[in-house]
Design a protein around this motif. Sequence first.
Motif, PDB file in Angstrom:
ATOM      1  N   PHE A 183       0.799  -1.228   0.000  1.00 16.62           N
ATOM      2  CA  PHE A 183       0.000   0.000   0.000  1.00 16.62           C
ATOM      3  C   PHE A 183       0.834   1.281   0.000  1.00 16.62           C
ATOM      4  O   PHE A 183       0.320   2.342  -0.346  1.00 16.62           O
ATOM      5  N   ARG A 188      -2.981   5.138   2.692  1.00 15.71           N
ATOM      6  CA  ARG A 188      -3.592   4.207   1.750  1.00 15.71           C
ATOM      7  C   ARG A 188      -4.046   2.935   2.456  1.00 15.71           C
ATOM      8  O   ARG A 188      -5.101   2.377   2.138  1.00 15.71           O
ATOM      9  N   ALA A 192      -7.943   1.083   2.726  1.00 15.44           N
ATOM     10  CA  ALA A 192      -8.042  -0.170   1.974  1.00 15.44           C
ATOM     11  C   ALA A 192      -9.280  -0.958   2.383  1.00 15.44           C
ATOM     12  O   ALA A 192      -9.690  -0.956   3.544  1.00 15.44           O
ATOM     13  N   GLU A 196      -9.086  -5.784  -0.656  1.00 17.94           N
ATOM     14  CA  GLU A 196      -7.716  -5.388  -0.993  1.00 17.94           C
ATOM     15  C   GLU A 196      -6.714  -5.922   0.023  1.00 17.94           C
ATOM     16  O   GLU A 196      -5.566  -6.222  -0.310  1.00 17.94           O
ATOM     17  N   LEU A 197      -7.150  -6.047   1.270  1.00 19.40           N
ATOM     18  CA  LEU A 197      -6.255  -6.490   2.335  1.00 19.40           C
ATOM     19  C   LEU A 197      -6.052  -8.004   2.340  1.00 19.40           C
ATOM     20  O   LEU A 197      -4.963  -8.489   2.673  1.00 19.40           O
TER      21      LEU A 197
END
Length: 217
Positions: A183, A188, A192, A196-197
């Motif tokens: 990231f 950012r 998230a 996305e994580l």
Amino acid sequence: MTTKAHSSVTAGSIVVPYGHVIGNEKWRGSEISQRLQGKIKLIFEDGLGLVDFHLSNKTCIVYISEADLVAGDEFKRRLVRFRNASSLGGIVIVERTQISDQYFLAVQKLVVLELGMVLLPVANQGEASQLIIQLVREQSKDRNSNPFLRKQCSQLAEASVFRTVQQIPGVGKTKALLLLQQFGSIHRLCNASIKELEPVVGQTVAQQIYTFFTLCS
């Protein structure tokens, strides 16, 4: 010095000699200063305003003690004034003890999420002095040789940023490294999504990270 000098932020006039730390005069004789003496070259100056220690011309430390946390919100106003008035890279060292632990989540939210500063918890002034010594030594190294991060993350090589990410629940050294690589910044990471994580840290930790930032927003 006048009261105004003590309530302001020093401008870019402070020049820190290589290998030195400039400390606020109010820390003279403290446990931190006693432990730093002989390990690094410590110079005291009056009129540093909101700054407690200058590590370099661009990086400084604002120290929040257990007493500051218990006393009320003055430390919050101090941090906001610092952020609004300074272009320096601010590292906030906070005494996280049994007494002050109940305030820590609120401090973390303010420092990391709202002000975008680095937060490093310590148990006492002795631990803080060791941290300052480590930060000074790491700043003297070539970033490309930093052991924590790979070459593509050289801009993230400050150990202080790395430590801050590790304060997120469920995140240790390895996951902090992976998150920073993916990231690129705490900002950012804060924004998230779980989707996305998940590829970076897995479903369980992804949910913990997302919940943490959601609760603090």
